[in-house]
Design an enzyme around this catalytic site. Structure first.
Site, short mmCIF file in Angstrom:
data_model
loop_
_atom_site.label_atom_id
_atom_site.label_comp_id
_atom_site.label_asym_id
_atom_site.label_seq_id
_atom_site.Cartn_x
_atom_site.Cartn_y
_atom_site.Cartn_z
N LYS A 29 94.04 -14.43 64.12
CA LYS A 29 95.43 -14.01 64.07
C LYS A 29 95.54 -12.62 65.15
CE LYS A 29 96.41 -15.30 59.57
NZ LYS A 29 96.84 -15.03 58.07
N TYR A 69 104.66 -21.64 58.45
CA TYR A 69 104.76 -20.93 57.02
C TYR A 69 106.00 -21.36 56.26
CZ TYR A 69 100.53 -17.95 58.32
OH TYR A 69 99.66 -17.28 58.59
N ASN A 132 94.68 -9.95 57.81
CA ASN A 132 93.34 -10.86 57.32
C ASN A 132 92.92 -11.62 58.20
OD1 ASN A 132 95.23 -12.87 57.11
ND2 ASN A 132 95.03 -13.02 55.02
N HIS A 135 93.50 -17.61 59.95
CA HIS A 135 93.97 -18.69 59.14
C HIS A 135 93.14 -19.93 59.36
CE1 HIS A 135 96.90 -21.53 57.75
NE2 HIS A 135 96.45 -22.35 58.65
N GLU A 146 99.35 -29.25 60.63
CA GLU A 146 99.10 -27.96 61.38
C GLU A 146 98.64 -28.23 62.84
OE1 GLU A 146 98.82 -24.68 57.75
OE2 GLU A 146 96.86 -25.42 58.86
P1 ADP Z 1 95.90 -18.09 53.43
O1 ADP Z 1 96.12 -17.57 54.65
O2 ADP Z 1 94.65 -17.64 52.78
O3 ADP Z 1 95.86 -19.88 53.36
P2 ADP Z 1 98.68 -17.92 51.97
O4 ADP Z 1 99.11 -19.25 52.76
O5 ADP Z 1 98.97 -17.60 50.53
O6 ADP Z 1 97.03 -17.74 52.42
O7 ADP Z 1 99.26 -16.74 52.88
C1 ADP Z 1 99.34 -16.93 54.33
C2 ADP Z 1 99.54 -15.40 54.85
O8 ADP Z 1 100.48 -14.72 54.51
C3 ADP Z 1 98.14 -14.93 54.67
O9 ADP Z 1 96.95 -15.17 55.47
C4 ADP Z 1 98.35 -13.36 54.88
O10 ADP Z 1 98.33 -12.97 56.16
C5 ADP Z 1 99.79 -13.18 54.33
N1 ADP Z 1 100.14 -13.07 52.99
C6 ADP Z 1 99.95 -13.52 51.72
N2 ADP Z 1 100.16 -12.61 50.71
C7 ADP Z 1 100.47 -11.79 51.33
C8 ADP Z 1 100.90 -10.34 50.55
N3 ADP Z 1 101.01 -10.28 49.11
N4 ADP Z 1 101.15 -9.47 51.33
C9 ADP Z 1 101.20 -9.51 52.62
N5 ADP Z 1 100.79 -10.67 53.33
C10 ADP Z 1 100.59 -11.59 52.69
#
Ligand code: ADP
Length: 169
Positions: A29, A69, A132, A135, A146
């Site tokens: 990211k 998303y 974080n 992805h 995807e």
């Molecule tokens: P993952 O990326 O682990 O598959 P999700 O699909 O639930 O997780 O979420 C997608 C992305 O949205 C996360 O990697 C993170 O960048 C963002 N995200 C998820 N939850 C939160 C939150 N509570 N606050 C801010 N950003 C979030």
């Protein structure tokens, strides 16, 4: 009979092993690219034994991200997520290998960096869920969707890795 089985496995180049050609989408990211973590991420996937079959640096636009998303569109953090994901380039990759979807998720760690275990990518390189670093697709079906969203089939390279038999036999 054993000789025949061995012969057929050799001829198949071990590709007969179920799940061996599974693919997943991994993306570094914008925070990961800005922090020059692309090399670290690639190194972990290479060392684990996965095969890189596609990779590009791109500035993602809202169109691709709103599809990517889609399931999160009603979450309160969705606008901030799109803003973050369009704030700079991402490096999108497709990795191939046995059980790569599940193993990648384990390598990436918990979505919430606070919960991500040390040794995972998020656990080693991030402190907050909103930044974080990486992805990785969360299921084989999601991975297929995807990969076709981020890559044209002509951008994926089917190639033979020279250590294939050492990794899989
Ligand atoms: P993952 O990326 O682990 O598959 P999700 O699909 O639930 O997780 O979420 C997608 C992305 O949205 C996360 O990697 C993170 O960048 C963002 N995200 C998820 N939850 C939160 C939150 N509570 N606050 C801010 N950003 C979030």
């Amino acid at each position: 009979r054993r000789g025949l089985a061995y012969l057929s496995i050799s001829l198949l180049g071990n590709r007969g092993i179920p799940g061996i050609q599974e693919r997943t989408l991994v993306a570094v990211k914008p925070d990961g690219v800005q922090r020059r973590l692309v090399g670290d991420v690639i190194k972990r996937f290479e060392r684990r034994g996965f095969k890189l079959v596609g990779m590009k640096l791109l500035q993602a636009n809202e169109g691709i991200l709103s599809e990517h998303y889609h399931e999160l569109r009603r979450k309160p953090f969705y606008p901030a997520l799109i803003h973050y994901m369009t704030s700079g380039p991402v490096v999108a990759m497709v990795w191939e290998g046995f059980n790569v979807v599940r193993t990648s998720r384990a390598m990436v760690g918990d979505t919430n960096s606070t919960e991500a275990k040390p040794g995972t990518i998020r656990g080693d390189f991030s402190v907050h869920v909103s930044r974080n670093v990486i992805h990785a697709s969360d299921s084989v079906e999601t991975a297929q969707r995807e990969i076709s969203l981020w890559f044209h089939s002509s951008e994926l390279v089917d190639w033979e890795c020279c250590d294939h038999n050492i990794t899989y036999q």
